[in-house]
Each structure stands twice: as C-alpha cells, then as structure tokens.
Scaffold this motif. Structure first.
Motif, short mmCIF file in Angstrom:
data_model
loop_
_atom_site.label_atom_id
_atom_site.label_comp_id
_atom_site.label_asym_id
_atom_site.label_seq_id
_atom_site.Cartn_x
_atom_site.Cartn_y
_atom_site.Cartn_z
N ARG A 25 6.04 -20.74 -16.73
CA ARG A 25 4.48 -21.42 -16.64
C ARG A 25 3.45 -20.69 -15.44
N PHE A 26 4.22 -20.36 -14.13
CA PHE A 26 3.53 -20.31 -12.60
C PHE A 26 3.47 -18.08 -13.41
N ASN A 27 4.25 -17.90 -14.06
CA ASN A 27 4.37 -16.06 -14.36
C ASN A 27 2.75 -16.02 -15.04
N GLU A 28 2.46 -17.26 -16.14
CA GLU A 28 1.47 -17.07 -16.74
C GLU A 28 0.49 -17.08 -16.28
N ILE A 29 0.20 -17.96 -14.92
CA ILE A 29 -0.67 -18.26 -14.02
C ILE A 29 -1.27 -16.89 -13.47
N TYR A 30 -0.24 -16.60 -13.27
CA TYR A 30 -0.34 -15.25 -11.72
C TYR A 30 -0.30 -14.10 -12.81
N SER A 31 -0.41 -13.80 -14.13
CA SER A 31 -0.73 -12.67 -15.06
C SER A 31 -1.87 -12.75 -15.13
N MET A 32 -3.04 -13.83 -15.12
CA MET A 32 -4.35 -14.60 -14.92
C MET A 32 -5.05 -14.13 -13.62
N SER A 33 -4.70 -14.38 -12.65
CA SER A 33 -4.84 -14.53 -11.62
C SER A 33 -5.09 -12.92 -10.93
N GLN A 34 -6.32 -12.11 -10.36
CA GLN A 34 -5.95 -11.59 -9.38
C GLN A 34 -6.14 -11.56 -7.79
N SER A 35 -6.07 -12.74 -7.46
CA SER A 35 -6.64 -13.21 -6.16
C SER A 35 -5.27 -13.61 -6.21
N LEU A 36 -4.02 -14.65 -6.82
CA LEU A 36 -2.30 -14.43 -6.55
C LEU A 36 -1.58 -13.23 -6.55
N GLN A 37 -2.27 -12.07 -7.82
CA GLN A 37 -1.62 -10.70 -7.45
C GLN A 37 -1.74 -10.23 -6.04
N LYS A 38 -2.93 -10.14 -5.65
CA LYS A 38 -4.28 -10.01 -3.85
C LYS A 38 -2.94 -10.47 -3.01
N LEU A 39 -3.07 -11.81 -3.38
CA LEU A 39 -1.93 -12.57 -1.87
C LEU A 39 -0.40 -11.92 -1.92
N LYS A 40 0.39 -11.50 -3.06
CA LYS A 40 1.40 -11.40 -2.80
C LYS A 40 1.72 -9.56 -2.01
N VAL A 41 0.85 -8.93 -2.39
CA VAL A 41 0.45 -7.58 -1.85
C VAL A 41 0.53 -8.15 -0.36
N ASP A 42 -0.97 -8.56 0.43
CA ASP A 42 -1.15 -8.75 1.26
C ASP A 42 -0.78 -9.99 2.12
N GLY A 43 0.77 -10.75 1.41
CA GLY A 43 1.15 -11.34 2.63
C GLY A 43 2.13 -10.62 3.05
N GLU A 44 2.84 -10.79 4.14
CA GLU A 44 2.95 -10.03 5.42
C GLU A 44 5.17 -10.65 5.42
N LEU A 45 5.35 -11.69 4.73
CA LEU A 45 6.60 -12.45 4.32
C LEU A 45 6.55 -11.25 2.92
N PRO A 46 8.21 -11.36 3.29
CA PRO A 46 8.73 -11.14 1.59
C PRO A 46 9.32 -11.75 0.45
N THR A 47 9.15 -13.28 0.97
CA THR A 47 9.47 -14.68 0.74
C THR A 47 7.64 -14.74 -0.03
N PHE A 48 6.91 -14.25 0.38
CA PHE A 48 4.86 -15.08 -0.36
C PHE A 48 5.36 -15.29 -1.48
N GLU A 49 5.77 -14.20 -2.49
CA GLU A 49 6.04 -14.35 -4.22
C GLU A 49 6.07 -15.79 -4.27
N PRO A 50 7.35 -16.77 -3.70
CA PRO A 50 8.15 -17.45 -4.68
C PRO A 50 7.56 -18.38 -3.45
N LEU A 51 6.72 -18.09 -2.30
CA LEU A 51 5.91 -19.67 -1.72
C LEU A 51 4.42 -19.80 -2.22
N LEU A 52 4.46 -19.31 -2.89
CA LEU A 52 3.01 -19.08 -3.88
C LEU A 52 3.67 -19.88 -5.27
N ALA A 53 4.56 -19.52 -5.52
CA ALA A 53 5.37 -20.56 -6.76
C ALA A 53 5.51 -21.59 -6.41
#
Length: 482
Positions: A25-53
C-alpha cells in the motif's frame, strides 16, 4: 544536480510491525505522490525512503508498534526517529485524524517527512561532528553508487557497505542523543506537521466541496485518490492555489445560505394544515389568541401542534439551461485573480447541485472557454484553471457572443448568464439588438456585477446590474441566488 541515492537493499527495511499489505500500500501511495518521491531524492540519509514508509505505517495502521526483532545497524537512525514520533504525547491524537485514512496519512507522511528533514538540517548546522558524520555517509553513498554503475561489486564493495552500516549505526546513536537533548524542538516540528496536514485537507475539501453543509467529505470520496493527492500537494506547495481554495470555501458557505434563503422564499401557500409554526398561522387563529375567552384553548392546541396554518409547498424548476459565467481577465483584474476563481468555483458548485451545465468564459481582448458538464470539474482542470490568466484589454462583445452560442447549444431554456467586469467597453447597437432578442427567446437572465466601473454599457444587455467594490462585497452574493 544532486547525486542519486544508493539503492535500498533487499530485505526488511522497516523498524515497525509492518506486513506485506503495508509495504504494497505504501508503494502505491508513493507512486501517486510527487512530494514523497522528491523527499526520497532530497533526503540526506540512505534510509530516508524506508523512514517515510514507517512514518506512513505509524499514521495509517490500526495498531502500529516498534518491531521486537533486532534492528539492523543501518536502520538505527530510523528507529530513533520512529521512537520519538510514536512516543510523543500527542501522537495518538494525531492518529485519530490519520488512522485508516488514505489521504490524511499520505499528507501526514509528506509533512512529517519534510519537518524531519528540516529538523535534521537544523541540527546538522549546529553540530559540526554530526555534519561531518553525515558528509562521510554521503561520500560512501556516492562511492557505492559509482561502483554499482561500473558493475564493480566485490570485496571492496562489501567492505564499503559494511563501513556504511557502521557509520549509520554511529549516526543512529548520535541522533538518539540529539533527539533526547532537543526533544521539544522535534515535538514542535511534528505538531506543525500535523497542523499543516489538517489545513491542507481542509483546503482540499473547500476546493472540491459543494454548497451543501458537510459536502466536502462526500465530494472528496468521489475524487480518485491519485487526484486527491495531486490536488492537495498543489495546494500545499502553491500559495495561489491555497488562496483559491480558501476563497472557494468562504464563497460556498455564502452560496449555501443564499440558496437556502431562495428556497424558503420560493415556498408557496397551497392549502391549510395543522401545526405550530407562528409565521404560518391563519389570521383566524391569531384572533383566537387575542381573545381572553379562547386564548387558553388556542395555547393548548398550539402546544399540541393542532392550530391551523398555511401549508407551504416548494417547487423546483427542472431542465434549466446552463449557468454561463463571463469573467473579466483583463490586466486590471489580476489583483482579484484568486478571489475571482474562488467565486467561480462557488458558482460551479451551484450548477453541480442543480445538475446544470456550467460554462466559464474568460475574456479580455480574447476569450478562453471552459465547459463543465453538470458543473463537474476534474482535478487537472482545476489546476489548469488556477494557472490561467489572460491579461490585456477589455472587449465585451466577444464573451457575449460566445455566451449566446453556448446558450443556443443547450436544449433547455432558462439559462443564467453572470457577467463580471471591472472595465468599460462600447458595444455596437446592432449587436445589442441581436443579443437581447436571442436572450428573450431563450428566456435567459443576465446578471452583471461591475467592480467599481461605469454601468452604462452593461445596463444595455443586463436584466440586473449590481455595482460592487470587490468579490466579497455583499452585492456580489446576488450571483449565488440563481
């Protein structure tokens, strides 16, 4: 250009009790959200995407808990953040708003992620050692990615991955202490994130809601989740869009009152019934009340709802023609742009409620036409409308011609044309004669709102002209009585 982040390695990357459904479900939400995708790119930690999840899971799940399994070294940072978020005194009150709510939890994840990123950057700026550790981690990330691109996996790569895990573990310990020392500032950041989450959703409901009380939630459910997320992210990132949403909400409330008042005024007396509505009592009953002998009997019957009163019956005219709004977008109207679009959306919500087509004709010395069947507007069209402004001079003939074409296309009569301008223009007598003739044939009513301008010309083609100072002038609300 920022370097791309190292790939998230396979395996469980969560520090919560998440399952396969949560991850999917998170992957589905992530695919819909440009803001989440941008946060992953801008996050300064390698584990920022799983943190968002994990932030999403903590907000959405029925009973989120920190995992009882051993947490890998490279996820200690995430564990520190999630412990702090979930142990906050206000966290359960936040979850009342987001639990099992796709949209609220998605907005909340973006806002919590943004505030976490900002807080981390602030702490890094205050702590040289923390900044140095994070720079080292970023350097390792870049090196790993370079090796991935060159397909140079091997002993050196494995050692670098182990070094990165150790560095992340050390960073986790340091951040845990930093969170302890700066607990209040992080809690305030999360509180602000939740406040912004609620504001964004409220603005979205103002934007898509109708004129009926409480219709925001009902209308929102009709919008696909992907479009909800797209719109709410636009509102959150675009000041103009938020202003339009706020004005739309205000004007729709006023429109609701105007429509309710109009309905009450349209009630007609159609007979006699029993009841206790003072305003509808028969004169004979009022006479009985004033006479000392019959007063007590009247009061008894009134309390029991047995006094005679006029029966009222409302009537709704079905099959009405379109609502056409001609909106001046000459250069001088730019200062009123967000108000005018909020006003437009309120009128559109009336069309939707009355199941009437709605046509918006923007005009200056040219026109742009938007048609919305039965007043329904897609999220992409809403964004397009928000971003459209013509500029230039003023020409009345063009929009009136376009409006009459739209009205002629309708199989229904009784169209309503609302003409809004802050300017003045000359219209040829031959055109006025033709327009007024067609207007009469189609039983079309023209209401003109003039914003501080001369009314000489609009008087010649309007059934009613109201001079106003602004869109939130009481006179403007006459348009909501159509």
């Amino acid at each position: 250009m920022k370097p791309a982040k190292a790939k998230v390695k396979s395996g469980n990357q969560s520090v919560l009790n998440t399952d396969a459904f949560d991850k999917r479900r998170f992957n589905e939400i992530y695919s819909m959200s440009q803001s989440l995708q941008k946060l992953k790119v801008d996050g300064e930690l390698p584990t920022f995407e799983p943190l968002l999840a994990d932030i999403w899971a903590s907000l959405y799940k029925m009973k989120p808990e920190l995992s009882e399994d051993d947490i890998p070294d490279d996820l200690q940072v995430n564990k520190s953040f999630m412990e702090k978020i979930m142990n906050d005194d206000s966290f359960e009150s936040y979850r009342k708003y987001t639990r099992l709510d796709d949209l609220s939890s998605a907005i909340g994840t973006v806002k919590f992620g943004e505030k976490t990123k900002e807080w981390l950057a602030e702490q890094k700026g205050r702590d040289e050692d923390l900044e140095k550790k994070m720079q080292e981690i970023q350097a390792m990330q870049r090196q790993l990615q370079k090796q991935d691109r060159q397909n140079r996996a091997g002993k050196g790569s494995e050692e670098l991955q182990e070094d990165l895990k150790d560095a992340m573990s050390d960073l986790g310990s340091q951040l845990h202490q930093t969170l302890q020392n700066n607990s209040h500032s992080f809690s305030e950041a999360m509180s602000q994130a939740m406040q912004e989450t609620k504001q964004a959703k409220d603005s979205l409901k103002s934007l898509v809601g109708g004129t009926s009380a409480g219709s925001g939630d009902a209308e929102l459910k009709k919008v696909p989740l992907r479009d909800q997320i797209s719109l709410v992210e636009k509102i959150a990132s675009d000041k103009q869009m938020k202003e339009i949403a706020d004005w739309a909400g205000r004007f729709k409330q006023i429109a609701r009152k105007k429509q309710k008042s109009k309905h009450s005024d349209s009630m007609e007396r159609s007979g006699v019934t029993l009841g206790n509505d003072i305003e509808r009592l028969l004169p004979m009953e009022l006479g009985l009340y004033t006479h000392p002998i019959t007063k007590n009997d009247f009061l008894r019957r009134f309390v029991e709802g047995q006094t005679m009163q006029y029966e009222q019956k409302g009537h709704e005219v079905l099959g009405k023609g379109p609502i056409v709004l001609c909106l001046d977008q000459s250069g001088s109207m730019h200062k009123l742009d967000t108000k005018s679009k909020g006003f437009t959306l309120a009128l559109m919500s009336i069309a939707r409620k009355q199941k009437r087509d709605f046509c918006l004709i923007l005009f200056s010395t040219r026109t742009q036409i938007f048609k919305y069947e039965r007043g329904k507007i897609k999220s992409s069209d809403m964004i397009n409308l928000a971003q459209t402004f013509l500029g230039g001079g003023t020409d009345f003939t063009l929009p009136l011609e376009r409006a009459m074409n739209v009205i002629n296309e309708s199989r229904f009569k009784q169209a309503d044309l609302v003409f809004i301008t802050d300017g003045e223009d000359k219209v040829q007598d031959s055109f006025l004669e033709s327009f007024n003739k067609k207007k009469k044939e189609k039983n079309c009513n023209v209401l003109s709102l003039t914003i501080g301008s001369n009314i000489k010309t609009v008087n010649q083609f309007s059934d009613k002209v109201v001079q106003v100072k602004d869109f939130d002038d009481v006179g403007s609300f006459t348009a909501f009585e159509i």
